[in-house]
Design an enzyme around this catalytic site. Structure first.
Site, mmCIF file in Angstrom:
data_model
loop_
_atom_site.group_PDB
_atom_site.id
_atom_site.type_symbol
_atom_site.label_atom_id
_atom_site.label_comp_id
_atom_site.label_asym_id
_atom_site.label_seq_id
_atom_site.Cartn_x
_atom_site.Cartn_y
_atom_site.Cartn_z
ATOM 1 N N LYS A 105 0.804 -1.227 0.000
ATOM 2 C CA LYS A 105 0.000 0.000 0.000
ATOM 3 C C LYS A 105 0.835 1.275 0.000
ATOM 4 C CE LYS A 105 -4.502 -1.694 1.071
ATOM 5 N NZ LYS A 105 -5.591 -1.942 2.013
ATOM 6 N N ARG A 112 -4.250 -10.023 4.617
ATOM 7 C CA ARG A 112 -4.535 -10.029 3.167
ATOM 8 C C ARG A 112 -3.282 -9.563 2.428
ATOM 9 N NH1 ARG A 112 -6.334 -6.476 -0.709
ATOM 10 N NH2 ARG A 112 -7.910 -7.220 -2.143
HETATM 11 C C1 7PJ Z 1 -8.431 -4.198 1.307
HETATM 12 C C2 7PJ Z 1 -9.480 -4.963 0.818
HETATM 13 C C3 7PJ Z 1 -8.195 -4.169 2.723
HETATM 14 C C4 7PJ Z 1 -10.057 -5.671 2.939
HETATM 15 C C5 7PJ Z 1 -8.489 -3.969 -0.830
HETATM 16 C C6 7PJ Z 1 -5.457 -3.074 -2.170
HETATM 17 C C7 7PJ Z 1 -6.736 -2.368 -2.340
HETATM 18 N N1 7PJ Z 1 -10.294 -5.705 1.630
HETATM 19 N N2 7PJ Z 1 -9.516 -4.799 -0.513
HETATM 20 N N3 7PJ Z 1 -9.046 -4.922 3.489
HETATM 21 N N4 7PJ Z 1 -7.806 -3.602 0.262
HETATM 22 N N5 7PJ Z 1 -10.842 -6.366 3.782
HETATM 23 O O1 7PJ Z 1 -5.359 -4.304 -2.152
HETATM 24 O O2 7PJ Z 1 -4.450 -2.348 -2.096
HETATM 25 O O3 7PJ Z 1 -7.311 -3.501 3.255
HETATM 26 S S1 7PJ Z 1 -8.175 -3.450 -2.462
#
Ligand code: 7PJ
Length: 275
Positions: free
Chosen positions: A209, A243
């Site tokens: 990020k 994640r």
């Molecule tokens: C997140 C997400 C996060 C959850 C994305 C990226 C943007 N879902 N979907 N938490 N980020 N739960 O992967 O940089 O931080 S998309």
């Protein structure tokens, strides 16, 4: 609870960190299977980019991207499959395709989302976002980010429980980077332990990020080591689902956290005097 790894599988032509490399059903499935081989416990399938300024897609297009991938991965693997969506039609079709988790960056704010998910035995991840993806990075503003985000998540959990969602099916996520400046992201990472007061599994998404881009002044393809540091800091404070785009590396880093936690647990048990 052992720490789980959620592997990111973007089925979008414009997702920012893999440049849309996996934009085709076949390629997406192959990448998903690779993430499983690397040790992912969950695969998170997303068909809409929530990057500021991303091209909007219809719910039907989003379904065309994610549903065949979810069906194939359900058939070919034993890991849990999650769908990353804000849209009720996509949630409904993903549930029909056997999805295990609904991961919604808008915390089920779409009309009809809560009543739908309450009818099915799926897990729900409620994420905090200030504003909408299009405008969220314009002027993020908090008096006390940790306090305000905990309070928001408590309200969303309450609404879910009232709509009939079972408590054991709810996860929470502070939403790193979603309507947050660097100082807010740092406050959340430093204060993540406070989120354990909700008594629910905590998911964090830190992978690649922009907060790491700001700290390091490095582009998205050079943020792996920083992302691992973030994942370790989060896991030490009680994050239970991480994640990530980089499953193998994150799995190894978190195995060390897991081993230290297990050691602490054994020592604490050994120090308890018999009654
Ligand atoms: C997140 C997400 C996060 C959850 C994305 C990226 C943007 N879902 N979907 N938490 N980020 N739960 O992967 O940089 O931080 S998309």
């Amino acid at each position: 609870m052992p720490i789980k790894i959620m592997g990111v599988l973007n089925v979008t032509p414009d997702s920012f960190s893999d440049g849309g490399k996996y934009f085709s059903t076949e390629k997406a499935i192959a990448h998903g299977l690779r993430l499983v081989d690397e040790g992912a416990d969950i695969i998170d399938v997303g068909g809409e980019s929530t990057r500021p300024g991303a091209v909007q897609v219809s719910e039907e297009q989003e379904c065309e991207r994610v549903i065949p991938v979810i069906r194939a991965l359900k058939k070919q693997t034993n890991v849990s499959i999650s769908v990353d969506t804000r849209h009720v039609l996509v949630m409904k079709e993903a549930i029909n395709a056997g999805v295990d988790i609904i991961n919604d960056v808008s915390a089920l704010s779409a009309q009809g989302a809560m009543p739908l998910v309450s009818q099915h035995p799926v897990k729900i991840c409620l994420m905090h976002m200030q504003g909408t993806p299009e405008v969220m990075q314009n002027a993020p503003d908090y008096q006390d980010a940790v306090k305000e985000i905990i309070s928001y998540l408590k309200d969303r959990v309450k609404a879910c429980l009232q709509a009939g969602v079972k408590k054991e099916n709810i996860w929470i996520d502070p939403g790193f980077g979603f309507g947050k400046k660097l100082e807010h992201n740092l406050a959340l990472l430093a204060g993540l332990k406070e989120f354990t007061q909700l008594g629910l599994p905590i998911l964090v998404g830190l992978s690649r990020k922009s907060m790491f881009g700001e700290i390091l002044n490095k582009p998205v393809d050079q943020r792996l080591y920083a992302s691992l540091a973030g994942a370790v800091i989060a896991a030490l404070q009680g994050a239970t689902i991480v994640r990530t785009h980089d499953v193998l590396a994150t799995k190894d880093a978190l195995a060390v956290v897991q081993a230290v936690k297990a050691f602490e647990q054994r020592r604490a048990e050994a120090n308890v005097l018999p009654a």
